[in-house]
Design a protein around this motif. Structure first.
Motif, PDB file in Angstrom:
ATOM      1  N   ASP A 170       0.832  -1.218   0.000  1.00 35.23           N
ATOM      2  CA  ASP A 170       0.000   0.000   0.000  1.00 35.23           C
ATOM      3  C   ASP A 170       0.861   1.260   0.000  1.00 35.23           C
ATOM      4  O   ASP A 170       0.550   2.228  -0.694  1.00 35.23           O
ATOM      5  N   VAL A 171       1.934   1.239   0.774  1.00 38.00           N
ATOM      6  CA  VAL A 171       2.795   2.422   0.864  1.00 38.00           C
ATOM      7  C   VAL A 171       3.487   2.676  -0.480  1.00 38.00           C
ATOM      8  O   VAL A 171       3.578   3.812  -0.951  1.00 38.00           O
ATOM      9  N   LEU A 172       3.929   1.587  -1.128  1.00 35.98           N
ATOM     10  CA  LEU A 172       4.696   1.745  -2.372  1.00 35.98           C
ATOM     11  C   LEU A 172       3.796   1.980  -3.590  1.00 35.98           C
ATOM     12  O   LEU A 172       4.101   2.816  -4.445  1.00 35.98           O
ATOM     13  N   ILE A 173       2.704   1.248  -3.671  1.00 38.52           N
ATOM     14  CA  ILE A 173       1.924   1.216  -4.912  1.00 38.52           C
ATOM     15  C   ILE A 173       0.706   2.147  -4.879  1.00 38.52           C
ATOM     16  O   ILE A 173       0.307   2.694  -5.906  1.00 38.52           O
ATOM     17  N   GLU A 174       0.127   2.354  -3.684  1.00 40.20           N
ATOM     18  CA  GLU A 174      -1.127   3.107  -3.627  1.00 40.20           C
ATOM     19  C   GLU A 174      -1.008   4.543  -4.174  1.00 40.20           C
ATOM     20  O   GLU A 174      -1.924   5.011  -4.843  1.00 40.20           O
ATOM     21  N   PRO A 175       0.126   5.234  -3.943  1.00 40.74           N
ATOM     22  CA  PRO A 175       0.228   6.574  -4.535  1.00 40.74           C
ATOM     23  C   PRO A 175       0.075   6.551  -6.065  1.00 40.74           C
ATOM     24  O   PRO A 175      -0.437   7.498  -6.659  1.00 40.74           O
ATOM     25  N   LEU A 176       0.503   5.439  -6.710  1.00 40.96           N
ATOM     26  CA  LEU A 176       0.375   5.330  -8.163  1.00 40.96           C
ATOM     27  C   LEU A 176      -1.052   4.919  -8.552  1.00 40.96           C
ATOM     28  O   LEU A 176      -1.551   5.280  -9.617  1.00 40.96           O
TER      29      LEU A 176
ATOM     30  N   GLY B 263      -5.618  -8.318  -4.052  1.00 42.10           N
ATOM     31  CA  GLY B 263      -4.425  -7.815  -3.375  1.00 42.10           C
ATOM     32  C   GLY B 263      -4.768  -7.381  -1.956  1.00 42.10           C
ATOM     33  O   GLY B 263      -5.431  -8.101  -1.209  1.00 42.10           O
ATOM     34  N   THR B 264      -4.368  -6.181  -1.586  1.00 37.76           N
ATOM     35  CA  THR B 264      -4.631  -5.677  -0.231  1.00 37.76           C
ATOM     36  C   THR B 264      -6.028  -5.063  -0.107  1.00 37.76           C
ATOM     37  O   THR B 264      -6.354  -4.459   0.910  1.00 37.76           O
TER      38      THR B 264
END
Ligand SMILES: C[S@@+](CC[C@H](N)C(=O)[O-])C[C@H]1O[C@@H](n2cnc3c(N)ncnc32)[C@H](O)[C@@H]1O
Length: 211
Positions: free
Chosen positions: A14-20, A46-47
């Protein structure tokens, strides 16, 4: 037994991908707005961030994913608010014509080409006749501006780092013509589509063809 490719990344996903992803989810929810009581299944959830957004708008949220690490993370996040199952998208453990909306977000491209048609058939089986399928995935066409090149190269590297089979499947998905090439025109039609990310990402809203 096959190792879980998300076992290391699930906690940070979530931290890495959610901003995208966030802007794509917003656009997706405009293409298919949530409604009270709508039964939503996310395949390859996924999450379960997408499900979380639909559930907060009154939808009944169900998710399925083959990664135990992703499912564990999703269950912790949506505790008591969604049913999250571990399972394979090509053998959905649901009855016929159950869901109003099926979401597949950045999932089809990472499946082997031999599996994708089965996954779409399964989605059609569990979808209500009046239902919709919302797919977000890489767009197979050329970049639409210089920023499109940057966007496509960035995605290429993300998928390269994901490695091995994942990377092969991603390249094959694009080379084969992306989602439009996968759709059986007798079974599904594209109701609406939006190409974003300067040509890198496509959102498709599909419906069952009436027979
Ligand atoms: C890139 S993640 C996207 C997760 C989520 N849909 C999102 O938008 O954040 C792809 C997910 O698809 C799942 N997946 C891949 N192949 C699958 C299959 N055959 N059956 C179920 N899930 C699958 C992976 O485990 C992973 O969680």
């Amino acid at each position: 037994m096959r190792r879980d490719p998300y076992r290391r990344i699930a906690r940070f996903y979530d931290v890495l991908i959610e901003p995208l992803m966030r802007v794509l989810r917003v656009i997706g929810m405009k293409l298919q707005p949530p409604a009270e009581g709508m039964r939503v299944l996310e395949v390859g959830c996924g999450t379960a961030t997408f499900l979380d957004l639909y559930e907060r708008k009154g939808c009944i949220a169900v998710g399925i994913d083959s990664s135990l690490a992703m499912v564990d993370t999703a269950r912790r996040k949506l505790i008591g608010r969604a049913s999250i199952h571990i399972g394979d998208a090509s053998r959905l453990p649901y009855g016929k014509r159950v869901f109003d909306l099926i979401i597949m977000s950045m999932t089809l491209h990472e499946m082997p080409s031999s599996v994708r048609p089965t996954v779409l058939n399964e989605a059609c089986r569990v979808l209500k006749e009046s239902g919709r399928i919302l797919i977000i995935d890489y767009h197979h066409g050329p970049p639409r501006s210089p920023l499109g090149h940057v966007s496509k190269i960035s995605s290429y590297w993300i998928e390269f780092v994901a490695g091995g089979e994942h990377f092969r499947n991603y390249r094959n998905f694009l080379a084969a013509g992306g989602l439009p090439a996968l759709i059986d025109p007798h079974q599904l039609s594209i109701v609406n589509e939006k190409i974003v990310g300067w040509g890198n990402i496509a959102l498709y809203l599909l419906s069952l063809k009436s027979t």
